[in-house]
Write a protein that holds these residues in place. Structure first.
Motif, PDB file in Angstrom:
ATOM      1  N   LEU A  76       1.026  -1.655  -0.135  1.00  0.00           N
ATOM      2  CA  LEU A  76      -0.182  -0.042   0.065  1.00  0.00           C
ATOM      3  C   LEU A  76       0.864   1.411  -0.063  1.00  0.00           C
ATOM      4  N   LEU A  77       1.909   1.143   0.865  1.00  0.00           N
ATOM      5  CA  LEU A  77       3.024   2.309   0.820  1.00  0.00           C
ATOM      6  C   LEU A  77       3.152   2.406  -0.753  1.00  0.00           C
ATOM      7  N   ASN A  78       3.789   1.297  -1.118  1.00  0.00           N
ATOM      8  CA  ASN A  78       4.283   1.513  -2.566  1.00  0.00           C
ATOM      9  C   ASN A  78       3.682   2.115  -3.052  1.00  0.00           C
ATOM     10  N   ARG A  79       2.368   2.074  -3.672  1.00  0.00           N
ATOM     11  CA  ARG A  79       1.470   2.607  -4.259  1.00  0.00           C
ATOM     12  C   ARG A  79       1.698   4.258  -3.893  1.00  0.00           C
ATOM     13  N   SER A  80       1.424   4.771  -2.806  1.00  0.00           N
ATOM     14  CA  SER A  80       0.628   5.930  -2.337  1.00  0.00           C
ATOM     15  C   SER A  80       2.253   7.035  -1.898  1.00  0.00           C
ATOM     16  N   SER A  81       3.844   6.492  -1.827  1.00  0.00           N
ATOM     17  CA  SER A  81       4.921   7.103  -1.537  1.00  0.00           C
ATOM     18  C   SER A  81       5.478   7.017  -2.927  1.00  0.00           C
ATOM     19  N   ALA A  82       5.738   8.462  -3.691  1.00  0.00           N
ATOM     20  CA  ALA A  82       6.422   8.691  -4.141  1.00  0.00           C
ATOM     21  C   ALA A  82       7.906   8.393  -4.474  1.00  0.00           C
ATOM     22  N   ILE A  83       8.444   8.102  -3.052  1.00  0.00           N
ATOM     23  CA  ILE A  83       9.791   7.755  -2.806  1.00  0.00           C
ATOM     24  C   ILE A  83       9.918   6.516  -3.350  1.00  0.00           C
ATOM     25  N   LEU A  84       9.280   5.277  -2.338  1.00  0.00           N
ATOM     26  CA  LEU A  84       9.825   4.496  -2.827  1.00  0.00           C
ATOM     27  C   LEU A  84       8.855   3.329  -4.172  1.00  0.00           C
ATOM     28  N   HIS A  85       8.182   4.184  -4.591  1.00  0.00           N
ATOM     29  CA  HIS A  85       7.479   3.924  -6.042  1.00  0.00           C
ATOM     30  C   HIS A  85       8.887   4.364  -7.275  1.00  0.00           C
ATOM     31  N   ASN A  86       8.637   5.948  -6.816  1.00  0.00           N
ATOM     32  CA  ASN A  86      10.515   6.441  -8.229  1.00  0.00           C
ATOM     33  C   ASN A  86      11.870   5.409  -7.789  1.00  0.00           C
ATOM     34  N   VAL A  87      12.525   5.271  -6.386  1.00  0.00           N
ATOM     35  CA  VAL A  87      13.370   4.851  -6.186  1.00  0.00           C
ATOM     36  C   VAL A  87      13.555   2.908  -6.727  1.00  0.00           C
ATOM     37  N   HIS A  88      12.157   2.172  -5.927  1.00  0.00           N
ATOM     38  CA  HIS A  88      12.787   0.479  -6.379  1.00  0.00           C
ATOM     39  C   HIS A  88      12.259   0.494  -7.621  1.00  0.00           C
ATOM     40  N   ALA A  89      11.907   1.538  -8.716  1.00  0.00           N
ATOM     41  CA  ALA A  89      11.510   1.479 -10.238  1.00  0.00           C
ATOM     42  C   ALA A  89      12.712   1.069 -10.729  1.00  0.00           C
ATOM     43  N   GLN A  90      13.741   2.255 -10.089  1.00  0.00           N
ATOM     44  CA  GLN A  90      15.331   2.623 -10.457  1.00  0.00           C
ATOM     45  C   GLN A  90      16.560   1.945 -10.254  1.00  0.00           C
ATOM     46  N   MET A  91      16.151   1.507  -8.855  1.00  0.00           N
ATOM     47  CA  MET A  91      16.666   0.543  -8.194  1.00  0.00           C
ATOM     48  C   MET A  91      17.798  -0.856  -8.947  1.00  0.00           C
ATOM     49  N   LYS A  92      16.765  -1.160  -9.475  1.00  0.00           N
ATOM     50  CA  LYS A  92      17.774  -2.687 -10.133  1.00  0.00           C
ATOM     51  C   LYS A  92      18.112  -2.427 -11.201  1.00  0.00           C
ATOM     52  N   SER A  93      18.528  -0.931 -12.042  1.00  0.00           N
ATOM     53  CA  SER A  93      19.517  -0.381 -12.455  1.00  0.00           C
ATOM     54  C   SER A  93      21.229  -0.422 -12.286  1.00  0.00           C
ATOM     55  N   SER A  94      20.593  -0.367 -10.793  1.00  0.00           N
ATOM     56  CA  SER A  94      22.231  -0.232 -10.012  1.00  0.00           C
ATOM     57  C   SER A  94      22.305  -1.939  -9.386  1.00  0.00           C
ATOM     58  N   PRO A  95      23.075  -2.756  -9.701  1.00  0.00           N
ATOM     59  CA  PRO A  95      23.774  -4.176  -9.350  1.00  0.00           C
ATOM     60  C   PRO A  95      23.873  -3.602  -7.837  1.00  0.00           C
ATOM     61  N   ARG A  96      24.525  -2.851  -7.691  1.00  0.00           N
ATOM     62  CA  ARG A  96      25.686  -2.753  -6.436  1.00  0.00           C
ATOM     63  C   ARG A  96      24.615  -2.134  -5.785  1.00  0.00           C
ATOM     64  N   LEU A  97      23.408  -1.319  -5.899  1.00  0.00           N
ATOM     65  CA  LEU A  97      22.366  -0.637  -4.998  1.00  0.00           C
ATOM     66  C   LEU A  97      21.639  -1.939  -4.768  1.00  0.00           C
ATOM     67  N   TRP A  98      21.323  -2.673  -5.633  1.00  0.00           N
ATOM     68  CA  TRP A  98      20.166  -3.090  -5.351  1.00  0.00           C
ATOM     69  C   TRP A  98      20.678  -4.943  -4.391  1.00  0.00           C
ATOM     70  N   ALA A  99      22.148  -4.757  -4.653  1.00  0.00           N
ATOM     71  CA  ALA A  99      22.870  -6.055  -3.901  1.00  0.00           C
ATOM     72  C   ALA A  99      22.588  -5.800  -2.175  1.00  0.00           C
ATOM     73  N   ALA A 100      23.389  -3.972  -2.190  1.00  0.00           N
ATOM     74  CA  ALA A 100      23.254  -3.824  -0.737  1.00  0.00           C
ATOM     75  C   ALA A 100      21.628  -3.605  -0.037  1.00  0.00           C
ATOM     76  N   TYR A 101      21.031  -3.106  -0.812  1.00  0.00           N
ATOM     77  CA  TYR A 101      19.653  -2.930  -0.541  1.00  0.00           C
ATOM     78  C   TYR A 101      18.660  -4.651  -0.307  1.00  0.00           C
TER      79      TYR A 101
END
Length: 211
Positions: A106-131
């Motif tokens: 529910l938060l992902n759907r309402s939070s611009a932060i989480l929606h924006n970051v999660h959508a882009q994070m997988k383009s950075s393998p190091r960031l995704w691995a750390a997360y």
């Protein structure tokens, strides 16, 4: 938990002046503001973050070695806290774990932060691995521990693969919350998933109280 303490296990002793949590919060909120405005992760330079937060670049580098470490703390700050398990039964603990996933959906759907970051994070393998290692893996381990206690307490059959079983419980909630963002997330979804699966996973030798 403060941001400084949340990183205590991931870095060595601090040097120079003590950390200011107010400054750290200003930096975190500066990144959040940029993300809420739709700025892509790749366009977030330390200089831009410093300007938005009203601090110098050196102030950021004293606290984070680079953008990836900073972004991890932004994600941790944006997400709801991990749930406290009641410990009364495996069923109750599983419901609390799945409910936390529903709330994150529910938060992902309402939070611009989480929606924006999660959508882009997988383009950075190091960031995704750390997360994955610092946020996702501990949650997964928590699920394993709940299921192992269920086996030990006789609430769950002892011939099951714990890792596979955890995926069976978590999978339906992730499909609804992440892969199908148009689907309903009703308030009783966690109970539905847990009770449906446990119907076929109870020990055959006895009836377990509470089911």
């Amino acid at each position: 938990m403060s941001l400084a303490r949340s990183r205590a296990g991931h870095e060595g002793p601090t040097r120079g002046r003590p950390r200011s949590e107010a400054v750290e919060r200003a930096i975190i909120e500066g990144v959040m503001k940029l993300l809420e405005d739709g700025v892509p992760l790749g366009d977030l330079s330390i200089e831009r973050i410093a300007r938005t937060a009203g601090v110098g670049k050196a102030t950021i580098y004293r606290r984070w070695s680079g953008k990836e470490e900073l972004f991890l703390d932004v994600l941790r700050a944006a997400e709801p806290p991990d749930p406290v398990l009641p410990g009364s039964s495996m069923r109750d603990d599983l419901i609390v774990l799945l409910e936390s996933l529903r709330q994150r959906g529910l938060l992902n759907r309402s939070s611009a932060i989480l929606h924006n970051v999660h959508a882009q994070m997988k383009s950075s393998p190091r960031l995704w691995a750390a997360y994955d290692s610092t946020v996702i893996a501990p949650r997964r381990q928590q699920g394993y521990e709940v299921l192992r206690r269920g086996v030990e307490n006789g609430e769950l059959r002892d011939d099951v693969d714990i890792e596979l079983l955890n995926d069976l419980f978590v999978g339906p909630m992730l499909v609804r919350a992440v892969l199908r963002p148009e689907s309903d997330l009703p308030a009783d979804l966690a109970e539905q998933v847990v009770d449906t699966l446990l119907e076929g996973l109870r020990p055959a030798s006895r009836d377990v109280p509470g089911f």
